[in-house]
Write a protein that holds these residues in place. Structure first.
Motif, PDB file in Angstrom:
ATOM      1  N   SER A   1       0.818  -1.202   0.000  1.00  0.00           N
ATOM      2  CA  SER A   1       0.000   0.000   0.000  1.00  0.00           C
ATOM      3  C   SER A   1       0.857   1.259   0.000  1.00  0.00           C
ATOM      4  O   SER A   1       0.357   2.348  -0.203  1.00  0.00           O
ATOM      5  CB  SER A   1      -0.957   0.000   1.188  1.00  0.00           C
ATOM      6  OG  SER A   1      -0.230   0.063   2.392  1.00  0.00           O
TER       7      SER A   1
ATOM      8  N   GLU B   1       0.602   2.445  -3.413  1.00  0.00           N
ATOM      9  CA  GLU B   1      -0.773   2.886  -3.616  1.00  0.00           C
ATOM     10  C   GLU B   1      -1.050   4.152  -2.827  1.00  0.00           C
ATOM     11  O   GLU B   1      -1.720   5.055  -3.321  1.00  0.00           O
ATOM     12  CB  GLU B   1      -1.757   1.794  -3.197  1.00  0.00           C
ATOM     13  CG  GLU B   1      -1.848   0.639  -4.158  1.00  0.00           C
ATOM     14  CD  GLU B   1      -2.877  -0.391  -3.713  1.00  0.00           C
ATOM     15  OE1 GLU B   1      -3.915   0.010  -3.172  1.00  0.00           O
ATOM     16  OE2 GLU B   1      -2.613  -1.579  -3.905  1.00  0.00           O
TER      17      GLU B   1
ATOM     18  N   ARG C   1       0.464   7.078  -4.592  1.00  0.00           N
ATOM     19  CA  ARG C   1      -0.336   7.450  -5.778  1.00  0.00           C
ATOM     20  C   ARG C   1      -1.617   8.151  -5.352  1.00  0.00           C
ATOM     21  O   ARG C   1      -2.036   9.130  -5.961  1.00  0.00           O
ATOM     22  CB  ARG C   1      -0.647   6.217  -6.622  1.00  0.00           C
ATOM     23  CG  ARG C   1       0.523   5.731  -7.451  1.00  0.00           C
ATOM     24  CD  ARG C   1       0.063   4.647  -8.397  1.00  0.00           C
ATOM     25  NE  ARG C   1      -0.356   3.471  -7.660  1.00  0.00           N
ATOM     26  CZ  ARG C   1       0.351   2.357  -7.556  1.00  0.00           C
ATOM     27  NH1 ARG C   1       1.500   2.255  -8.168  1.00  0.00           N
ATOM     28  NH2 ARG C   1      -0.091   1.341  -6.856  1.00  0.00           N
ATOM     29  N   TYR C   2      -2.237   7.637  -4.295  1.00  0.00           N
ATOM     30  CA  TYR C   2      -3.468   8.237  -3.795  1.00  0.00           C
ATOM     31  C   TYR C   2      -3.209   9.654  -3.299  1.00  0.00           C
ATOM     32  O   TYR C   2      -3.968  10.572  -3.607  1.00  0.00           O
ATOM     33  CB  TYR C   2      -4.059   7.372  -2.672  1.00  0.00           C
ATOM     34  CG  TYR C   2      -5.314   7.940  -2.072  1.00  0.00           C
ATOM     35  CD1 TYR C   2      -6.534   7.823  -2.741  1.00  0.00           C
ATOM     36  CD2 TYR C   2      -5.290   8.607  -0.845  1.00  0.00           C
ATOM     37  CE1 TYR C   2      -7.690   8.348  -2.197  1.00  0.00           C
ATOM     38  CE2 TYR C   2      -6.440   9.135  -0.305  1.00  0.00           C
ATOM     39  CZ  TYR C   2      -7.636   9.005  -0.976  1.00  0.00           C
ATOM     40  OH  TYR C   2      -8.779   9.530  -0.454  1.00  0.00           O
TER      41      TYR C   2
END
Length: 150
Positions: free
Chosen positions: A24, A27, A30-31
């Motif tokens: 994560s 992720e 990126r989020y």
């Protein structure tokens, strides 16, 4: 035996948490980047709306109150956000990953005036396309015809 099982479960839980944190991490970055970009776009839109509202108020000989400008800016952002989501859904429904002008026009189906403006704008854009793109389309359509003939 229960103690060993508890220790194994804790170790497994720790390993799982570490693995998820590693996965994560990318992720999450990126989020966060997407959120930062969305916030930047929201701020830019807000500034543009403030500028437009102030200019239009001056043209009309009025002063627009700050809370009203903020409300208009938020409404504009939420409308644009919903329009983007709807256009994306229309493209997905058509089996495409790319949003086309027709998708944008379809999002305005409840507002006849807006739909008319979008159609006019679309036609103006089509009129401004360079002739080279027409040639490319003609060449590709001939290839398609050849494939059908074979």
């Amino acid at each position: 035996m229960d103690m060993d099982m508890d220790m194994d479960m804790e170790t497994l839980a720790d390993d799982t948490d570490a693995a998820l944190a590693g996965d994560s991490g990318g992720e999450a970055e990126r989020y966060e980047a997407a959120e930062a970009e969305a916030e930047l776009l929201r701020d830019r839109l807000r500034l543009a709306v403030i500028s437009i509202a102030t200019a239009e108020g001056k043209k009309a000989g009025m002063t627009v109150a700050d809370p009203v400008v903020a409300c208009i800016a938020d409404l504009a952002y939420k409308s644009a956000e919903q329009l983007a989501k709807d256009a994306e859904l229309f493209a997905q429904h058509a089996g495409r990953k790319t949003i086309k002008m027709d998708d944008v026009i379809l999002t305005a189906h409840r507002n006849e005036h807006l739909m008319g403006l979008l159609r006019t704008f679309s036609q103006e854009l089509k009129g401004k396309e360079p002739a080279s793109s027409e040639r490319k389309r003609k060449k590709s359509s001939k290839k398609d015809e050849r494939v059908i003939d074979v």
